[in-house]
Design a protein around this motif. Structure first.
Motif, mmCIF file in Angstrom:
data_model
loop_
_atom_site.group_PDB
_atom_site.id
_atom_site.type_symbol
_atom_site.label_atom_id
_atom_site.label_comp_id
_atom_site.label_asym_id
_atom_site.label_seq_id
_atom_site.Cartn_x
_atom_site.Cartn_y
_atom_site.Cartn_z
ATOM 1 N N ALA A 132 0.853 -1.186 0.000
ATOM 2 C CA ALA A 132 0.000 0.000 0.000
ATOM 3 C C ALA A 132 0.883 1.228 0.000
ATOM 4 N N ALA A 133 0.293 2.391 -0.349
ATOM 5 C CA ALA A 133 1.059 3.626 -0.493
ATOM 6 C C ALA A 133 1.507 4.209 0.835
ATOM 7 N N GLN A 134 0.618 4.225 1.821
ATOM 8 C CA GLN A 134 0.928 4.963 3.035
ATOM 9 C C GLN A 134 2.072 4.368 3.859
ATOM 10 N N PRO A 135 2.183 3.051 3.976
ATOM 11 C CA PRO A 135 3.357 2.515 4.673
ATOM 12 C C PRO A 135 4.667 2.883 3.982
ATOM 13 N N MET A 136 4.615 3.053 2.647
ATOM 14 C CA MET A 136 5.803 3.461 1.918
ATOM 15 C C MET A 136 6.212 4.882 2.288
ATOM 16 N N ALA A 137 5.215 5.752 2.466
ATOM 17 C CA ALA A 137 5.495 7.124 2.876
ATOM 18 C C ALA A 137 6.145 7.154 4.250
ATOM 19 N N VAL A 138 5.665 6.326 5.148
ATOM 20 C CA VAL A 138 6.244 6.253 6.485
ATOM 21 C C VAL A 138 7.685 5.761 6.410
ATOM 22 N N ALA A 139 7.951 4.803 5.517
ATOM 23 C CA ALA A 139 9.308 4.278 5.360
ATOM 24 C C ALA A 139 10.264 5.344 4.856
ATOM 25 N N ILE A 140 9.799 6.226 3.959
ATOM 26 C CA ILE A 140 10.626 7.330 3.487
ATOM 27 C C ILE A 140 10.953 8.263 4.642
ATOM 28 N N ALA A 141 9.957 8.599 5.422
ATOM 29 C CA ALA A 141 10.150 9.527 6.534
ATOM 30 C C ALA A 141 11.083 8.960 7.595
ATOM 31 N N SER A 142 11.015 7.660 7.818
ATOM 32 C CA SER A 142 11.828 7.033 8.859
ATOM 33 C C SER A 142 13.225 6.684 8.390
ATOM 34 N N GLY A 143 13.496 6.785 7.071
ATOM 35 C CA GLY A 143 14.804 6.431 6.542
ATOM 36 C C GLY A 143 14.934 4.981 6.144
ATOM 37 N N ASP A 144 13.836 4.203 6.236
ATOM 38 C CA ASP A 144 13.876 2.809 5.813
ATOM 39 C C ASP A 144 13.890 2.672 4.291
ATOM 40 N N ALA A 145 13.517 3.728 3.574
ATOM 41 C CA ALA A 145 13.615 3.781 2.113
ATOM 42 C C ALA A 145 14.090 5.170 1.737
ATOM 43 N N ASP A 146 14.866 5.270 0.660
ATOM 44 C CA ASP A 146 15.433 6.552 0.231
ATOM 45 C C ASP A 146 14.574 7.253 -0.812
ATOM 46 N N TYR A 147 14.033 6.504 -1.751
ATOM 47 C CA TYR A 147 13.162 7.038 -2.794
ATOM 48 C C TYR A 147 12.038 6.040 -2.998
ATOM 49 N N ALA A 148 10.906 6.528 -3.462
ATOM 50 C CA ALA A 148 9.771 5.637 -3.680
ATOM 51 C C ALA A 148 8.880 6.189 -4.765
ATOM 52 N N VAL A 149 8.075 5.318 -5.317
ATOM 53 C CA VAL A 149 7.114 5.690 -6.359
ATOM 54 C C VAL A 149 5.768 5.118 -5.967
ATOM 55 N N THR A 150 4.831 6.004 -5.708
ATOM 56 C CA THR A 150 3.475 5.545 -5.447
ATOM 57 C C THR A 150 2.535 6.737 -5.447
ATOM 58 N N ALA A 151 1.280 6.481 -5.208
ATOM 59 C CA ALA A 151 0.276 7.530 -5.266
ATOM 60 C C ALA A 151 0.384 8.481 -4.084
ATOM 61 N N ILE A 152 -0.110 9.698 -4.286
ATOM 62 C CA ILE A 152 -0.219 10.656 -3.184
ATOM 63 C C ILE A 152 -1.280 10.142 -2.217
ATOM 64 N N SER A 153 -0.929 10.108 -0.959
ATOM 65 C CA SER A 153 -1.841 9.648 0.078
ATOM 66 C C SER A 153 -1.908 10.673 1.193
ATOM 67 N N GLY A 154 -2.893 10.539 2.038
ATOM 68 C CA GLY A 154 -2.995 11.423 3.185
ATOM 69 C C GLY A 154 -1.784 11.326 4.088
ATOM 70 N N GLY A 155 -1.260 10.116 4.222
ATOM 71 C CA GLY A 155 -0.075 9.942 5.045
ATOM 72 C C GLY A 155 1.121 10.668 4.490
ATOM 73 N N LEU A 156 1.312 10.608 3.171
ATOM 74 C CA LEU A 156 2.431 11.302 2.543
ATOM 75 C C LEU A 156 2.302 12.809 2.739
#
Length: 337
Positions: free
Chosen positions: A68-92
């Motif tokens: 899902a998109a929102q866990p990916m946004a959290v991973a970017i914020a926490s440093g668990d991922a550096d770049y990502a591609v997904t839809a704009i979500s409320g979490g992002l």
């Protein structure tokens, strides 16, 4: 590779002018983790990896897969991922508001003349008369989370039809598929590489196109941490250059179909390493080809669509009214459409 499997949800959610496309000096084996979904729409990253475009830029890439998109946004914020591609979500958006994330480019887009995302009805709902989106009133619509792209699409479709729908958050795409097949939800919208096989197998019915309701929809974006966007410009530009090369190959092979039949076959085989990996190639091929939607050249970003999405989130009370496109987007990296 590692695989990871509005209102009340927003607390948990909180837990990118021109991209220089000329080759720059390669970075010395910089390690990156890239967030992705196992969708054809993420093919530019897969192509850039498999054809050495990331390596050409000195980037050593590992993928981290999400559902899902929102866990990916959290991973970017926490440093668990550096770049990502997904839809704009409320979490992002909420993470961008907190100074933790930035959109730096555009990826998948709805485009007139290109077969795009589909609106699906469950068999039970279809048999009961829901043969077009005009019959959505009183029906249930599957989403992953509140504030997801599915929520945005479903809400915009329902509003255009004057329909009152119930949104059912099911957390993962796989769970939404299961609920649609079993009739636990009446409707859903999804990329064609998932929609068409479901319909072809008799598990659901296609009743409309998302592009009829959201023309030029910027379906997915490229995003990173605010720190990377502000302080790691060379690395970020290198990532975007490699990604854009992958997108060019993908579009030529499967969208514009200018690269020839052999190139198209090679592209499908490459994507199959990441998408429908549980199926034999011949069974996976049609689904992958069906998912070939435009990925924006040079990662250009459709700001009009981004603004529309922000406006919807605000109208739903999912994000603060004070949040602007400047909060979400660093416009210094790519062309703005």
């Amino acid at each position: 590779m590692t695989q990871f499997t509005r209102r009340g949800a927003m607390g948990a959610m909180a837990a990118a002018a021109t991209l220089p496309m000329l080759a720059g000096p390669a970075l010395a084996q910089t390690k990156l983790t890239v967030g992705a979904l196992r969708f054809t729409s993420h093919a530019a990253s897969f192509v850039a990896f498999e054809r050495g475009y990331f390596a050409d830029e000195g980037l050593e890439v590992e993928f981290k897969f999400f559902q899902a998109a929102q866990p990916m946004a959290v991973a970017i914020a926490s440093g668990d991922a550096d770049y990502a591609v997904t839809a704009i979500s409320g979490g992002l958006i909420s993470l961008a508001e907190k100074g933790a994330a930035k959109v730096i480019g555009g990826a998948l887009s709805e485009e007139k003349g290109i077969d795009g995302q589909k609106i699906l009805a469950s068999n039970a709902a279809y048999e009961a008369g829901m043969t077009s989106p005009a019959a959505l009133d009183g029906k249930s619509f599957g989403i992953t989370q509140a504030g997801s792209s599915f929520h945005y699409m479903g809400s915009k479709i329902a509003a255009a039809e004057g329909a009152d729908v119930t949104f059912k958050p099911l957390q993962k795409v796989g769970a939404v598929i299961g609920a649609l097949k079993s009739g636990q939800i009446d409707a859903w919208s999804i990329v064609p590489h998932i929609a068409k096989p479901l319909a072809g197998a008799g598990a659901a019915h296609i009743i409309g196109n998302v592009s009829d309701y959201l023309p030029d929809y910027q379906v997915t974006t490229i995003f990173t941490s605010a720190r990377n966007a502000a302080n790691e410009r060379a690395k970020t530009q290198a990532f975007l250059r490699a990604f854009a090369r992958g997108a060019d190959d993908f579009n030529a092979a499967l969208v514009d179909k200018t690269a020839g039949d052999d190139a198209a076959e090679d592209m499908v085989k490459l994507i199959h390493k990441y998408v429908y990996t549980d199926r034999e190639y011949e069974k996976a091929k049609a689904g992958i080809v069906n998912g070939a939607m435009r990925i924006n050249k040079n990662a250009a970003l459709n700001m009009g669509s981004v603004q529309d999405q922000l406006g919807w989130f605000q109208s739903e009370g999912l994000i603060k009214d004070s949040i602007t496109t400047e909060t979400l987007v660093d416009t210094s990296y790519v062309d703005i459409m």
